[in-house]
Design a protein around this motif. Sequence first.
Motif, mmCIF file in Angstrom:
data_model
loop_
_atom_site.group_PDB
_atom_site.id
_atom_site.type_symbol
_atom_site.label_atom_id
_atom_site.label_comp_id
_atom_site.label_asym_id
_atom_site.label_seq_id
_atom_site.Cartn_x
_atom_site.Cartn_y
_atom_site.Cartn_z
ATOM 1 N N UNK A 49 0.773 -1.320 -0.073
ATOM 2 C CA UNK A 49 -0.036 -0.281 0.004
ATOM 3 C C UNK A 49 0.870 1.232 0.039
ATOM 4 N N UNK A 50 2.056 1.223 0.511
ATOM 5 C CA UNK A 50 3.105 2.377 0.391
ATOM 6 C C UNK A 50 2.425 3.587 0.857
ATOM 7 N N UNK A 51 2.143 3.626 2.129
ATOM 8 C CA UNK A 51 1.164 4.882 2.780
ATOM 9 C C UNK A 51 1.880 6.165 2.827
ATOM 10 N N UNK A 52 1.733 7.317 2.349
ATOM 11 C CA UNK A 52 2.242 8.342 3.006
ATOM 12 C C UNK A 52 1.846 8.782 4.205
ATOM 13 N N UNK A 53 0.710 8.357 4.699
ATOM 14 C CA UNK A 53 0.181 8.933 6.012
ATOM 15 C C UNK A 53 -0.365 7.317 6.572
ATOM 16 N N UNK A 54 0.366 7.087 7.861
ATOM 17 C CA UNK A 54 0.391 5.811 8.376
ATOM 18 C C UNK A 54 -0.241 5.993 9.948
ATOM 19 N N UNK A 55 -1.133 5.272 10.601
ATOM 20 C CA UNK A 55 -1.317 5.144 11.636
ATOM 21 C C UNK A 55 -1.220 3.787 12.174
ATOM 22 N N UNK A 56 -0.789 3.316 13.211
ATOM 23 C CA UNK A 56 -0.828 1.990 13.998
ATOM 24 C C UNK A 56 -1.370 2.157 15.265
ATOM 25 N N UNK A 57 -2.514 1.508 15.218
ATOM 26 C CA UNK A 57 -3.499 1.602 16.648
ATOM 27 C C UNK A 57 -3.041 0.148 17.343
ATOM 28 N N UNK A 58 -2.560 0.466 18.432
ATOM 29 C CA UNK A 58 -2.080 -0.359 19.448
ATOM 30 C C UNK A 58 -0.663 -0.719 19.051
ATOM 31 N N UNK A 59 0.077 0.213 18.969
ATOM 32 C CA UNK A 59 1.324 0.002 18.411
ATOM 33 C C UNK A 59 2.476 -0.722 19.488
ATOM 34 N N UNK A 60 2.050 -0.960 20.800
ATOM 35 C CA UNK A 60 2.768 -1.627 21.587
ATOM 36 C C UNK A 60 4.324 -1.100 21.604
ATOM 37 N N UNK A 76 3.715 9.446 10.370
ATOM 38 C CA UNK A 76 3.262 8.519 11.096
ATOM 39 C C UNK A 76 2.834 8.703 12.615
ATOM 40 N N UNK A 77 1.641 7.839 12.837
ATOM 41 C CA UNK A 77 1.086 8.210 14.192
ATOM 42 C C UNK A 77 1.021 6.784 14.761
ATOM 43 N N UNK A 78 1.623 6.533 16.076
ATOM 44 C CA UNK A 78 1.521 5.329 16.772
ATOM 45 C C UNK A 78 0.450 5.599 18.042
ATOM 46 N N UNK A 79 -0.211 4.860 18.304
ATOM 47 C CA UNK A 79 -1.245 5.007 19.694
ATOM 48 C C UNK A 79 -1.241 3.714 20.250
#
Length: 219
Positions: A49-60, A76-79
């Motif tokens: 998918x080669x995202x320019x804008x990425x979020x990882x939910x539950x990044x641990x 990049x957003x890590x939550x």
Amino acid sequence: MHNVGKVDDKTDNPWLAIPAADYEGHMGASGVDQLGPLRTIFAEAYARLRPERLAVLGCGPGNALDVVDPARTRRFVGVDLNAGYVALAQRRHAQLAAVAEWICADVATCSLDSVGFDLIHAALLFEYVDPAAVLPRIAAWLAPQGALSVVLQLPGGDAPISDTGFASLGALSGVMAVVPPDRFRDLAARAGLAETSSRRVPLARGKSFLAATFAVRRR
């Protein structure tokens, strides 16, 4: 990768009492080894998918985030709910400093940018949150051409939470709930997300994951 939203009182949430060393020891234990498959699933989705804008939910604590290329991904957003995990992930992935935002929050209540992400990845998250409540929020965060990548634990195996000798993980048995894939697909459809791919990933101890992606339906 995980996050929790079902426990009413955040201070009583068992994830907050699990040391990162216990979590990673459990997930990477001999005869379990779920860290490797989780990394592979995320790496494949990211490469495709080669995202320019990425979020990882539950990044641990940051498992698999080494695959994120800051030359490709400009945001990049890590939550995660556990502040210690978020801090550890941030230290481990200093290469993302120029593009990263790290958020300690519950995905059921946190605020992310509307239509702000090309890819949102959530692995072993929906076993600990209410998917009916969280999926519409995720759909709103996705760009019109965006995708949701999920990993669900499928029914079966020795136990929902395998005994690996890490006692702190035992507290999760009271809050974990496996989500049947058909129910998840139905809830995703109600949120405006259509499944575009899925595959079963076999694991040790008779367990398996469902790795699936969902696209935003045309609004």
